[in-house]
Scaffold this motif. Sequence first.
Motif, PDB file in Angstrom:
ATOM      1  N   ARG A  51     118.554  30.077  34.450  1.00 56.05           N
ATOM      2  CA  ARG A  51     118.197  31.457  34.746  1.00 56.05           C
ATOM      3  C   ARG A  51     118.029  32.272  33.460  1.00 56.05           C
ATOM      4  O   ARG A  51     117.190  33.168  33.381  1.00 56.05           O
ATOM      5  CB  ARG A  51     119.263  32.100  35.643  1.00 56.05           C
ATOM      6  CG  ARG A  51     118.859  33.484  36.137  1.00 56.05           C
ATOM      7  CD  ARG A  51     119.866  34.031  37.126  1.00 56.05           C
ATOM      8  NE  ARG A  51     119.703  33.439  38.440  1.00 56.05           N
ATOM      9  CZ  ARG A  51     120.617  32.728  39.067  1.00 56.05           C
ATOM     10  NH1 ARG A  51     121.774  32.493  38.475  1.00 56.05           N
ATOM     11  NH2 ARG A  51     120.407  32.239  40.273  1.00 56.05           N
ATOM     12  N   GLY A  52     118.836  31.956  32.445  1.00 55.23           N
ATOM     13  CA  GLY A  52     118.709  32.678  31.181  1.00 55.23           C
ATOM     14  C   GLY A  52     117.338  32.527  30.572  1.00 55.23           C
ATOM     15  O   GLY A  52     116.767  33.492  30.026  1.00 55.23           O
ATOM     16  N   ARG A  53     116.773  31.343  30.663  1.00 60.60           N
ATOM     17  CA  ARG A  53     115.425  31.112  30.134  1.00 60.60           C
ATOM     18  C   ARG A  53     114.413  31.977  30.877  1.00 60.60           C
ATOM     19  O   ARG A  53     113.489  32.539  30.280  1.00 60.60           O
ATOM     20  CB  ARG A  53     115.079  29.629  30.273  1.00 60.60           C
ATOM     21  CG  ARG A  53     113.777  29.216  29.590  1.00 60.60           C
ATOM     22  CD  ARG A  53     113.545  27.725  29.767  1.00 60.60           C
ATOM     23  NE  ARG A  53     114.687  26.952  29.302  1.00 60.60           N
ATOM     24  CZ  ARG A  53     114.894  26.622  28.025  1.00 60.60           C
ATOM     25  NH1 ARG A  53     114.033  27.028  27.096  1.00 60.60           N
ATOM     26  NH2 ARG A  53     115.943  25.907  27.682  1.00 60.60           N
ATOM     27  N   GLN A  54     114.601  32.102  32.194  1.00 59.75           N
ATOM     28  CA  GLN A  54     113.685  32.912  32.993  1.00 59.75           C
ATOM     29  C   GLN A  54     113.787  34.392  32.624  1.00 59.75           C
ATOM     30  O   GLN A  54     112.806  35.142  32.727  1.00 59.75           O
ATOM     31  CB  GLN A  54     114.000  32.733  34.479  1.00 59.75           C
ATOM     32  CG  GLN A  54     113.793  31.305  34.983  1.00 59.75           C
ATOM     33  CD  GLN A  54     114.381  31.093  36.369  1.00 59.75           C
ATOM     34  OE1 GLN A  54     114.825  32.033  37.016  1.00 59.75           O
ATOM     35  NE2 GLN A  54     114.400  29.832  36.813  1.00 59.75           N
ATOM     36  N   LEU A  55     114.965  34.810  32.143  1.00 57.53           N
ATOM     37  CA  LEU A  55     115.167  36.206  31.750  1.00 57.53           C
ATOM     38  C   LEU A  55     114.738  36.483  30.316  1.00 57.53           C
ATOM     39  O   LEU A  55     114.766  37.628  29.872  1.00 57.53           O
ATOM     40  CB  LEU A  55     116.655  36.571  31.903  1.00 57.53           C
ATOM     41  CG  LEU A  55     117.243  36.471  33.307  1.00 57.53           C
ATOM     42  CD1 LEU A  55     118.737  36.791  33.280  1.00 57.53           C
ATOM     43  CD2 LEU A  55     116.522  37.409  34.269  1.00 57.53           C
ATOM     44  N   GLY A  56     114.349  35.430  29.601  1.00 57.74           N
ATOM     45  CA  GLY A  56     113.944  35.604  28.215  1.00 57.74           C
ATOM     46  C   GLY A  56     115.070  35.413  27.221  1.00 57.74           C
ATOM     47  O   GLY A  56     114.898  35.641  26.026  1.00 57.74           O
ATOM     48  N   PHE A  57     116.239  34.983  27.707  1.00 60.61           N
ATOM     49  CA  PHE A  57     117.392  34.735  26.846  1.00 60.61           C
ATOM     50  C   PHE A  57     117.978  33.371  27.202  1.00 60.61           C
ATOM     51  O   PHE A  57     118.980  33.276  27.923  1.00 60.61           O
ATOM     52  CB  PHE A  57     118.456  35.828  27.028  1.00 60.61           C
ATOM     53  CG  PHE A  57     118.037  37.171  26.522  1.00 60.61           C
ATOM     54  CD1 PHE A  57     118.244  37.526  25.201  1.00 60.61           C
ATOM     55  CD2 PHE A  57     117.404  38.080  27.370  1.00 60.61           C
ATOM     56  CE1 PHE A  57     117.856  38.768  24.731  1.00 60.61           C
ATOM     57  CE2 PHE A  57     117.014  39.314  26.906  1.00 60.61           C
ATOM     58  CZ  PHE A  57     117.229  39.665  25.586  1.00 60.61           C
TER      59      PHE A  57
END
Length: 331
Positions: free
Chosen positions: A209-215
């Motif tokens: 999910r962090g990758r999807q949020l840009g982090f």
Amino acid sequence: MERYELTAASIGRIEGSATLPATDDGLCLAIGFFDGVHIGHAEVIRQAVSIAEERGLSPAVMTFDPHPRAVLGQDPQFGTVLTPLDDKLSLLAELGVKAAYVIRFDRDFAEISAERFVRELLLPLGVRTAVVGFDFGFGHRGEGKAESLSAFSGGAISVQVVEAVFLDGCKVSSTRIRERLAEGDASVASQLLGRPYVIRGEVIHGDKRGRQLGFPTANVKAFQPYVIPRNGVYAVSVDIFSASGRIESSHHAVLNVGIRPTFDAPGGEVKLEAHLFDFEGDLYGRELALSVHTFLRPEMKFDGIEALVAQIRTDAEQAKQLLSKMTANDS
């Protein structure tokens, strides 16, 4: 004592020995559990190393694994550790210890009297001087005290008692470090330890999910039952290890400790998720060491994704500034 498990060497291993390996030189032996190897423990070790040099002895440590209080059911918090055994041995080696004797503590060992501990364990090792902390106790139900080491050895073992070390008017102790971490006070915990608190683990797959949020984050599964700091966000530094166990690279990062209440239901598993600055690549299966420096804020639930992303961005910038300042002060 008919048999016990022993680990011993120059910060190495000899396992399952029924007899203790004596040394050619007599030993100056620091004795204790040394949970955390904090600045109070370091003073005990430094004095042992100094006395060994003065008297022509070999500086050594005797410690125990697992924690006696955990084995005896005296306090469930000691089922967690500040420093796993391997880390403890490395820290002792850095302080100048030449040999470590690690006694596997179990209920049978707990029944050994203080007199037998001295006569059947310490004297055969060639201990000439024992260095212990002010609150040292040993043997069945802690019946032995520092002066017992000399008495039960017939005066063959001299004893050096190291007084408590204080920081800001309070006694340094492993319990105090645990309390500070439980409050999220990583800065004071670091002062008490004399170094940042470190958690080692392996990067495992998460929900990305962090990758999807840009982090993008590294989801770290701790190798040992470490004391986990209070849920919240921390400024940390991260060492990435190669397959051979060497540090491959180091990075500043922001770490979230918690259950991610914006997405997950209460009561879930506490996760360690680190967003490394200026890093690109695949970390799955890699070993990381998280050095926890500063508490930024408690974990919180956000009303929406935009609010969460804005806060993560703020956290990251705050962590970058704090860590850059810290690095500049150390140089």
